[in-house]
Design a protein around this motif. Structure first.
Motif, PDB file in Angstrom:
ATOM      1  N   GLU A  24       0.842  -1.207   0.000  1.00  0.00           N
ATOM      2  CA  GLU A  24       0.000   0.000   0.000  1.00  0.00           C
ATOM      3  C   GLU A  24       0.870   1.246   0.000  1.00  0.00           C
ATOM      4  OE1 GLU A  24      -3.697   1.930   2.599  1.00  0.00           O
ATOM      5  OE2 GLU A  24      -2.804   0.002   3.173  1.00  0.00           O
ATOM      6  N   THR A  25       1.983   1.159   0.840  1.00  0.00           N
ATOM      7  CA  THR A  25       2.887   2.317   0.900  1.00  0.00           C
ATOM      8  C   THR A  25       3.502   2.572  -0.473  1.00  0.00           C
ATOM      9  OG1 THR A  25       3.375   1.890   3.230  1.00  0.00           O
ATOM     10  CG2 THR A  25       4.933   3.241   2.008  1.00  0.00           C
ATOM     11  N   LYS A  29       3.207   5.751  -2.707  1.00  0.00           N
ATOM     12  CA  LYS A  29       4.343   6.504  -3.234  1.00  0.00           C
ATOM     13  C   LYS A  29       4.189   6.749  -4.728  1.00  0.00           C
ATOM     14  CE  LYS A  29       7.889   5.013   0.104  1.00  0.00           C
ATOM     15  NZ  LYS A  29       9.163   4.257   0.269  1.00  0.00           N
ATOM     16  N   MET A  30       3.757   5.695  -5.417  1.00  0.00           N
ATOM     17  CA  MET A  30       3.559   5.854  -6.858  1.00  0.00           C
ATOM     18  C   MET A  30       2.463   6.888  -7.161  1.00  0.00           C
ATOM     19  SD  MET A  30       3.866   1.850  -8.108  1.00  0.00           S
ATOM     20  CE  MET A  30       3.499   2.287  -9.768  1.00  0.00           C
ATOM     21  N   THR A  31       1.415   6.784  -6.350  1.00  0.00           N
ATOM     22  CA  THR A  31       0.320   7.769  -6.542  1.00  0.00           C
ATOM     23  C   THR A  31       0.810   9.170  -6.255  1.00  0.00           C
ATOM     24  OG1 THR A  31      -1.297   6.080  -5.913  1.00  0.00           O
ATOM     25  CG2 THR A  31      -2.001   8.368  -5.821  1.00  0.00           C
ATOM     26  N   ASN A  32       1.660   9.249  -5.174  1.00  0.00           N
ATOM     27  CA  ASN A  32       2.199  10.564  -4.806  1.00  0.00           C
ATOM     28  C   ASN A  32       3.060  11.119  -5.927  1.00  0.00           C
ATOM     29  OD1 ASN A  32       2.772  12.801  -3.246  1.00  0.00           O
ATOM     30  ND2 ASN A  32       4.473  11.810  -2.152  1.00  0.00           N
ATOM     31  N   GLU A  33       3.893  10.199  -6.496  1.00  0.00           N
ATOM     32  CA  GLU A  33       4.732  10.677  -7.594  1.00  0.00           C
ATOM     33  C   GLU A  33       3.871  11.097  -8.787  1.00  0.00           C
ATOM     34  OE1 GLU A  33       7.382   7.524  -8.435  1.00  0.00           O
ATOM     35  OE2 GLU A  33       8.611   7.829  -6.640  1.00  0.00           O
ATOM     36  N   ALA A  34       2.826  10.339  -9.073  1.00  0.00           N
ATOM     37  CA  ALA A  34       1.929  10.698 -10.184  1.00  0.00           C
ATOM     38  C   ALA A  34       1.260  12.043  -9.915  1.00  0.00           C
ATOM     39  CB  ALA A  34       0.889   9.601 -10.393  1.00  0.00           C
ATOM     40  N   LEU A  38       1.523  15.325 -12.031  1.00  0.00           N
ATOM     41  CA  LEU A  38       0.325  16.036 -12.465  1.00  0.00           C
ATOM     42  C   LEU A  38       0.328  17.466 -11.971  1.00  0.00           C
ATOM     43  CD1 LEU A  38      -2.440  15.921 -13.872  1.00  0.00           C
ATOM     44  CD2 LEU A  38      -3.411  15.050 -11.717  1.00  0.00           C
ATOM     45  N   TYR A  39       0.825  17.626 -10.711  1.00  0.00           N
ATOM     46  CA  TYR A  39       0.887  18.981 -10.153  1.00  0.00           C
ATOM     47  C   TYR A  39       1.841  19.849 -10.964  1.00  0.00           C
ATOM     48  CZ  TYR A  39       1.988  22.705  -6.851  1.00  0.00           C
ATOM     49  OH  TYR A  39       2.191  23.940  -6.264  1.00  0.00           O
ATOM     50  N   GLU A  40       3.021  19.215 -11.262  1.00  0.00           N
ATOM     51  CA  GLU A  40       3.982  19.984 -12.044  1.00  0.00           C
ATOM     52  C   GLU A  40       3.399  20.360 -13.408  1.00  0.00           C
ATOM     53  OE1 GLU A  40       7.396  17.523 -12.231  1.00  0.00           O
ATOM     54  OE2 GLU A  40       8.021  17.882 -10.139  1.00  0.00           O
TER      55      GLU A  40
END
Length: 355
Positions: A24-25, A29-34, A38-40
């Motif tokens: 899950e972590t 992390k992958m979601t966070n990086e995505a 996306l934010y960038e």
């Protein structure tokens, strides 16, 4: 042992949970990086959008300013259009007024032209009435000056004299006087003999070509008025007929003959009358009667009428034109200028018969 197995079971469960939490972590992390990517991307897009918005704001600002200018121009154009509309209405009124004035003026012009034509007809009638009162056939006498050879040659029996009794007044009378004759065989002396003549006009030796043409010009006017006019010179050889009718060929304007002056008057008067509504079509012909034979002096050299077949030229009367006299097969040339007539006169002069 039971407790150990329980703990082992719990340990296995805990390990599974840890493994799930690790998975899950890693997923987080992958979601966070995505999300970071996306934010960038969103930040970049937002920056571009902000730049585009800023550019659009500038465009809108310029367009707003342009719109304000266009509104100002539109208002000015509307004011100018309103003014032009008012001017157009005023001009339309003026045009209508001018058209009415033009219509009235045209009516007056037509009325005046009618009066002019009527007056011209009256003038013609009165002019020719005056000439009829003077005589439809008038005879003028012109006396030429004596030549130097005549002055130097003595005349047997004395010189005859010409006197002008009414010179300076009527200029109609001429008196021919012979001096007294020498005594005859019987001793009688014949006295001075005088002969009195009266003409419609007498022109003495000092009279110029212009003076002679003054009376003839009235007959030229009659020709323009539609009447038949004939002017001819009659006299013996050397009496001055050719000089009177044709003048000198030395280019002296004052020595022009009656034909040249009459042609000049015809074209000048016809040009003036054209402005008054009259129309003229002028034609010229040149006929010679030599030894009782008609000769066409304007016929081409190859024309039968210019050879030995002069009999084709015959004097006849046209019953369809009030018995108007005409010559058959006579060459007629349309003329439009005085110069053209003068050239025809020179051509005819070369074709004249010479004794």
């Amino acid at each position: 042992a039971l407790q150990v197995r329980t703990l082992e079971g719990d340990l296995v469960c805990s390990r599974q949970k840890v493994s799930e939490l690790v998975h899950e972590t890693e997923g987080l992390k992958m979601t966070n990086e995505a999300i970071k990517k996306l934010y960038e991307q969103t930040s970049e897009s937002l920056a571009g959008a902000r730049d585009e918005v800023a550019a659009l704001k500038n465009v809108v600002s310029k367009m707003t300013q342009a719109e304000a200018v266009m509104h100002g121009q539109l208002d000015a154009t509307k004011m100018a259009l309103d003014q032009m509309t008012m001017d157009s209405v005023e001009k339309a009124g003026q045009i209508s007024h001018l058209r009415e004035e033009l219509r009235v003026s045209q009516m007056k012009i037509e009325e005046c032209e009618g009066v002019i034509r009527e007056n011209e007809s009256t003038r013609r009638r009165l002019h020719n009435t005056i000439l009829e009162l003077k005589g439809n056939i008038r005879v003028f006498c012109r006396v030429r000056p004596l030549l130097n050879t005549e002055l130097a040659t003595p005349t047997e029996g004395g010189c005859l004299t010409l006197d002008y009794p009414d010179q300076g007044s009527d200029d109609r009378k001429l008196m021919l006087s012979y001096p007294p004759s020498e005594p005859s065989v019987s001793g009688k002396v014949k006295g001075c003999v005088s002969y009195n003549f009266e003409f419609d006009r007498v022109f003495g030796p000092p009279c110029s070509q212009e003076k002679v043409f003054e009376d003839i010009s009235q007959l030229v006017q009659s020709a323009l008025d539609g009447f038949n006019v004939c002017i001819f010179a009659y006299g013996q050889t050397g009496s001055g007929k050719t000089f009177t009718m044709e003048g000198h060929e030395d280019g002296d304007y004052s020595q022009r003959g009656m034909i040249t002056r009459a042609v000049e008057q015809v074209f000048a008067c016809s040009s003036q009358l054209v402005d008054k509504g009259w129309q003229y079509q002028l034609e010229a012909s040149f006929l010679e009667i030599y030894n009782e034979t008609l000769r066409d002096l304007l016929a081409p050299p190859t024309s039968p009428s210019s050879s030995n077949q002069d009999s084709k030229l015959e004097i006849r009367m046209d019953p369809l034109k009030s018995n108007e006299v005409f010559v058959t097969n006579l060459t007629t040339v349309p003329v439009t200028s005085e110069t053209q007539v003068v050239d025809l006169l020179k051509k005819a002069a070369k074709a004249r018969a010479v004794a």
